[in-house]
Design a protein around this motif. Structure first.
Motif, mmCIF file in Angstrom:
data_model
loop_
_atom_site.group_PDB
_atom_site.id
_atom_site.type_symbol
_atom_site.label_atom_id
_atom_site.label_comp_id
_atom_site.label_asym_id
_atom_site.label_seq_id
_atom_site.Cartn_x
_atom_site.Cartn_y
_atom_site.Cartn_z
ATOM 1 N N ASN A 161 0.822 -1.213 0.000
ATOM 2 C CA ASN A 161 0.000 0.000 0.000
ATOM 3 C C ASN A 161 0.857 1.265 0.000
ATOM 4 O OD1 ASN A 161 -3.043 -0.827 0.440
ATOM 5 N ND2 ASN A 161 -1.758 -2.245 1.596
ATOM 6 N N ILE A 165 -1.219 2.824 5.355
ATOM 7 C CA ILE A 165 -2.379 1.952 5.640
ATOM 8 C C ILE A 165 -3.316 2.629 6.649
ATOM 9 C CG2 ILE A 165 -1.373 -0.264 4.988
ATOM 10 C CD1 ILE A 165 -0.638 -0.733 7.899
ATOM 11 N N LYS A 168 -7.169 1.784 7.081
ATOM 12 C CA LYS A 168 -7.479 0.425 6.606
ATOM 13 C C LYS A 168 -7.807 -0.460 7.803
ATOM 14 C CE LYS A 168 -5.256 0.483 2.196
ATOM 15 N NZ LYS A 168 -6.430 0.736 1.375
ATOM 16 N N THR A 169 -8.453 -1.592 7.517
ATOM 17 C CA THR A 169 -8.780 -2.528 8.597
ATOM 18 C C THR A 169 -8.024 -3.839 8.376
ATOM 19 O OG1 THR A 169 -10.980 -1.578 8.767
ATOM 20 C CG2 THR A 169 -10.676 -3.740 9.769
ATOM 21 N N TYR A 196 -4.031 1.937 11.385
ATOM 22 C CA TYR A 196 -5.035 0.994 10.879
ATOM 23 C C TYR A 196 -5.936 0.519 12.018
ATOM 24 C CZ TYR A 196 -2.016 -2.889 12.546
ATOM 25 O OH TYR A 196 -1.268 -3.745 13.318
ATOM 26 N N ARG A 221 -15.777 -6.514 5.995
ATOM 27 C CA ARG A 221 -14.854 -6.306 4.868
ATOM 28 C C ARG A 221 -13.519 -5.677 5.245
ATOM 29 N NH1 ARG A 221 -19.294 -3.784 0.806
ATOM 30 N NH2 ARG A 221 -20.900 -5.295 1.334
ATOM 31 N N PRO A 222 -12.743 -6.352 6.060
ATOM 32 C CA PRO A 222 -11.400 -5.827 6.347
ATOM 33 C C PRO A 222 -10.558 -5.830 5.074
ATOM 34 C CG PRO A 222 -11.625 -8.059 7.163
ATOM 35 C CD PRO A 222 -12.980 -7.649 6.687
ATOM 36 N N ASP A 223 -9.545 -4.980 5.052
ATOM 37 C CA ASP A 223 -8.690 -4.923 3.858
ATOM 38 C C ASP A 223 -7.749 -6.122 3.809
ATOM 39 O OD1 ASP A 223 -9.331 -2.140 2.723
ATOM 40 O OD2 ASP A 223 -9.101 -1.814 4.871
ATOM 41 N N TYR A 224 -7.309 -6.555 4.968
ATOM 42 C CA TYR A 224 -6.419 -7.721 5.044
ATOM 43 C C TYR A 224 -6.870 -8.613 6.195
ATOM 44 C CZ TYR A 224 -3.064 -5.667 1.811
ATOM 45 O OH TYR A 224 -2.458 -5.149 0.688
ATOM 46 N N LYS A 250 -4.796 -11.156 -0.061
ATOM 47 C CA LYS A 250 -4.894 -10.244 1.087
ATOM 48 C C LYS A 250 -5.020 -11.052 2.389
ATOM 49 C CE LYS A 250 -5.532 -6.652 -1.729
ATOM 50 N NZ LYS A 250 -4.323 -5.977 -2.178
#
Lengths: 431, 334
Positions: A161, A165, A168-169, A196, A221-224, A250
């Motif tokens: 990223n 980050i 982000k989650t 994050y 919907r976490p990013d990773y 991810k």
């Protein structure tokens, strides 16, 4: 007449047993706490096979370590902490080193082994702050700790990223045990540092049912997603992630969540799944050739030999190699092949595995260099990211070996180990 | 419809589907308990053993290969490369029937008229023996089980429900695993077949007679031992179905035997003697635990409720209705 025979018989038996004990004491005893049965057997078996095949190869090729044969009695723990402690108690006499293969068992053994003067080597697991050799004299966890792992995973996310980050989650799906909870503290500190949001999703033993966890992930919907799983939990998580359509690239597991067992049940769904590793995949290293020659070709392999070259088998080889190397170093330091448990600890504290030494041992390019010192029992802290290719059914290293966030990790280690030293009233070493 | 409501419906739906998977295991318990009064602790291991055997037949694995090779210095691992699914399932069914017969001959026959606790203890022993035999026969590796049942999220449902959310909302559509839909269909077929079998066949009526009263059934010439073999065979078949479903979901590995623990609260809720109870109990547990994990756990910021919340529900039921929803109330004269 009968009494005379009885006396002769008893005397012979005593002589024979004494002879055996003498031989046994001279040998180097590396007890193995294994789990070849129960829910975690699919992970325990390949790992234990790696250990056994390596020890057998050293005994056959080199006649043991410095001429001393390796004894490797197995004790079945079933990955149960209490049973692991019993195994330790049964086998600690004359033991050089214990590899508990469970963070829960490691936590229990730390005070016991410290008291008994027995080395505990928890390779890339166990209590992270045991890296601090000033406090944990008898405990080693090289080449990397869970906190290194957590920060390396975050570093990988940062790289993807472009270093930002914020907002982000990152979700952590973890085995609800001492093992799974280990990275939480680091991830919380890193969350503050990088901005994050951390989402914690525990999964109870054994992790067969995770539907609610993955519905939660689908909803939030976490990013990773990072995973600290073991056993069936890994394969169910990967399958569930594939099922809800979570992007596999991810999804990053710790080094204990990245074996063939974890991805194969998902078929093509696991394609692109990532995990950390501190050793390379594959079966074409010199050590593998030696094991084929000295163990497999004689039909003496552990089990059916089907795990040869798999991730957990290779991990077992690496762990066994470090343990053997520690004995070799100890023999050099003390000038005797008949080392004691205390001498062995000295050897472990002075293990230095650089590229040259790896090549001599048949492990060229197998793992990054590391060394233990009086202060540092946790090695280099290096790990790489590997990715599963479901078409070719193999793991590929996709990054260089990288360091974690030593600024954060070292501070946390210092805090945790100092607290432990104060609780246990331990005097700091290495001054 | 709001996204929150859609998410709630999705959770309930998935809970129901998970519940069916639990019911598949619980059904085996109920059948044996009804016919013989035995709480078969080995039912989870039955499912594991059936799944192991099925994969073994599918992949042509030589049973006890490790032991044979160790004893005779041979190197046998596989008979053949693969076997069609249908044939492998038939062979597994035959194996489960044979297993039922062996259990009757070696264990049950010798325990007729013993206290229920003795029979229960025998099934605990049986669970460990069967797990060990399964390990020796087929090994402890994780095995991939594929009998052609599709799995993964249903795209059709996702597409069909995506428009239900308010315009502009970021909604993916509803998620249901196709494997669970198949499990539900199979469970319905199983329950209907069992009901028809017990209502309209002579053997089924004999089975019900034994379930009602052993002594009376014996007095009219029904062979208790034949019925026991039959009932254990049927329950072995159900275990195979459960093993296929769970094995397809997570791979066949030894933790599969622990699914029996999921069936216990189902039985407490539904009653130990009711087939519809096993289904309804499963559905209630499935929905309850999913709602607890997502909504209670989410509200209090705690996780891993899924496993133990089912037991909370079971305990509450025990307090107010110990025989379960559909179980028979046992009144003993003193």
């Amino acid at each position: 007449m009968r009494i005379k025979q009885l006396i002769i018989g008893l005397t012979s038996a005593v002589v024979a047993i004494s002879g055996f004990v003498e031989i046994a004491v001279a040998d180097l005893k590396f007890p193995m706490l294994v789990y070849r049965t129960g829910a975690y057997a699919p992970n325990g078996i390949p790992n234990a096979d790696g250990f056994v095949d390596y020890y057998k190869m050293i005994n056959a090729r080199d006649g043991g370590i410095g001429g001393e044969k390796i004894l490797h009695p197995e004790c079945e723990t079933g990955y149960k902490t209490q049973v692991g402690v019993e195994c330790y108690e049964k086998n600690k006499e004359n033991a050089m080193v214990f590899q508990p293969m469970s963070t829960g068992i490691t936590y229990q053994l730390i005070p016991k082994a410290t008291n008994d003067g027995v080395t505990v080597y928890s390779t890339g697991y166990g209590r992270t702050s045991a890296k601090n050799g000033k406090v944990f004299k008898w405990i080693f966890n090289a080449p990397a700790t869970y906190w290194d792992g957590a920060s390396i995973a975050v570093r990988h996310v940062l790289k993807e990223n472009l270093g930002n980050i914020k907002g982000k989650t990152i979700a952590l799906v973890y085995h609800n045990s001492a093992y799974g909870k280990e990275p939480i503290r680091t991830l919380e500190v890193l969350a503050k540092k990088h901005g994050y949001k951390l989402m914690l999703l525990p999964v109870d033993h054994p992790g067969q049912e995770q539907k609610a966890t993955w519905l939660n992930i689908r909803k939030s919907r976490p990013d990773y997603v990072l995973m600290w799983g073991w056993g069936v939990m890994n394969s169910v998580a990967i399958k569930s992630a594939a099922s809800i359509g979570f992007p596999m690239d991810k999804f990053i597991g710790i080094w204990w969540s990245g074996s063939e067992n974890d991805v194969l049940p998902s078929g093509m769904g696991a394609h692109g799944y990532k995990s950390l590793t501190f050793n390379a995949p594959g079966d074409n290293y010199q050590v593998h050739k030696d094991i084929k020659k000295y163990v497999f070709d004689k039909g003496e392999q552990s089990g059916d030999g089907s795990h040869f070259g798999t991730v957990l088998y290779n991990r077992g080889l690496f762990q066994a190699m470090v343990q053997v190397e520690a004995a070799t170093v100890a023999q050099k330091i003390h000038g005797t092949s008949k080392i004691t448990a205390a001498m062995y600890r000295d050897g472990m504290e002075n293990v230095k595995l650089d590229a040259k030494r790896y090549q001599e041992l048949g492990f060229k390019d197998f793992a990054p260099a590391f060394e233990n010192t009086c202060e540092n029992h946790g090695g280099s802290g290096l790990a790489a990211v590997q990715q599963w290719d479901a078409k070719a059914k193999k793991w590929n290293l996709i990054t260089e070996y990288m360091y974690g966030d030593s600024e954060v990790v070292n501070k946390l280690i210092a805090e945790d180990s100092t607290k432990y030293a104060e609780e246990q009233k331990l005097t700091l070493r290495c001054n | 419809m709001s996204v929150d409501l859609l998410n709630f419906i999705e959770t309930v739906l998935n809970g129901l589907m998970s519940g069916v998977m639990y019911s598949l295991v619980a059904l085996g318990f109920v059948l044996i308990f009804k016919a013989s009064g035995v709480f078969n602790f080995a039912q989870g291991v039955f499912a594991l053993f059936a799944a192991l055997t099925l994969v073994g037949y599918q992949t042509g694995q030589v049973p006890f290969a490790h032991l044979i090779n160790e004893l005779f210095g041979t190197n046998y691992h596989h008979w053949y490369a693969s076997m069609p699914n249908f044939l492998a399932i038939i062979l597994t069914m035959i194996t489960m029937i044979a297993l039922a017969w062996v259990i009757e001959r070696l264990v049950l026959k010798h325990l007729i008229n013993q206290e229920p606790i003795i029979l229960f203890m025998a099934t605990i022993g049986l669970a460990f023996v069967l797990e060990g035999v399964g390990d020796l026969m087929w090994g402890s590796n994780v095995k991939v089980l594929d009998v052609g049942i599709p799995s993964g999220g249903s795209e059709w449902l996702e597409q069909a429900t995506i428009g239900l959310a308010p315009e502009g909302s970021d909604y993916y559509g509803m998620y249901v695993d196709v494997l669970n839909v198949w499990a539900s269909v199979i469970a319905v077929v199983l329950v209907v077949s069992l009901a028809l079998f017990s209502q309209y066949t002579k053997t089924g009526r004999a089975l019900r007679a034994v379930a009602d009263d052993h002594q009376a059934a014996l007095s009219v010439g029904i062979s208790l031992r034949t019925i026991w073999v039959l009932v254990w065979a049927i329950s072995g078949f159900i275990a195979m179905v459960a093993g296929i479903m769970w094995g397809t979901e997570s791979g066949v590995q030894f933790s599969l035997s622990l699914i029996a623990l999921k069936a216990l609260p189902v039985l407490i809720l539904g009653g130990f003697t009711s087939i519809p109870g096993a289904i309804i109990g499963g559905l209630m547990i499935g929905v309850g635990e999913k709602l607890a994990e997502i909504y209670i756990g989410g509200f209090f910021q705690i996780g891993a409720l899924e496993n133990w919340f089912a037991y909370v529900m079971a305990l509450v039921f025990l307090l107010f209705r110990p025989q379960g929803l559909f179980g028979e109330k046992i009144i003993e004269r003193v």
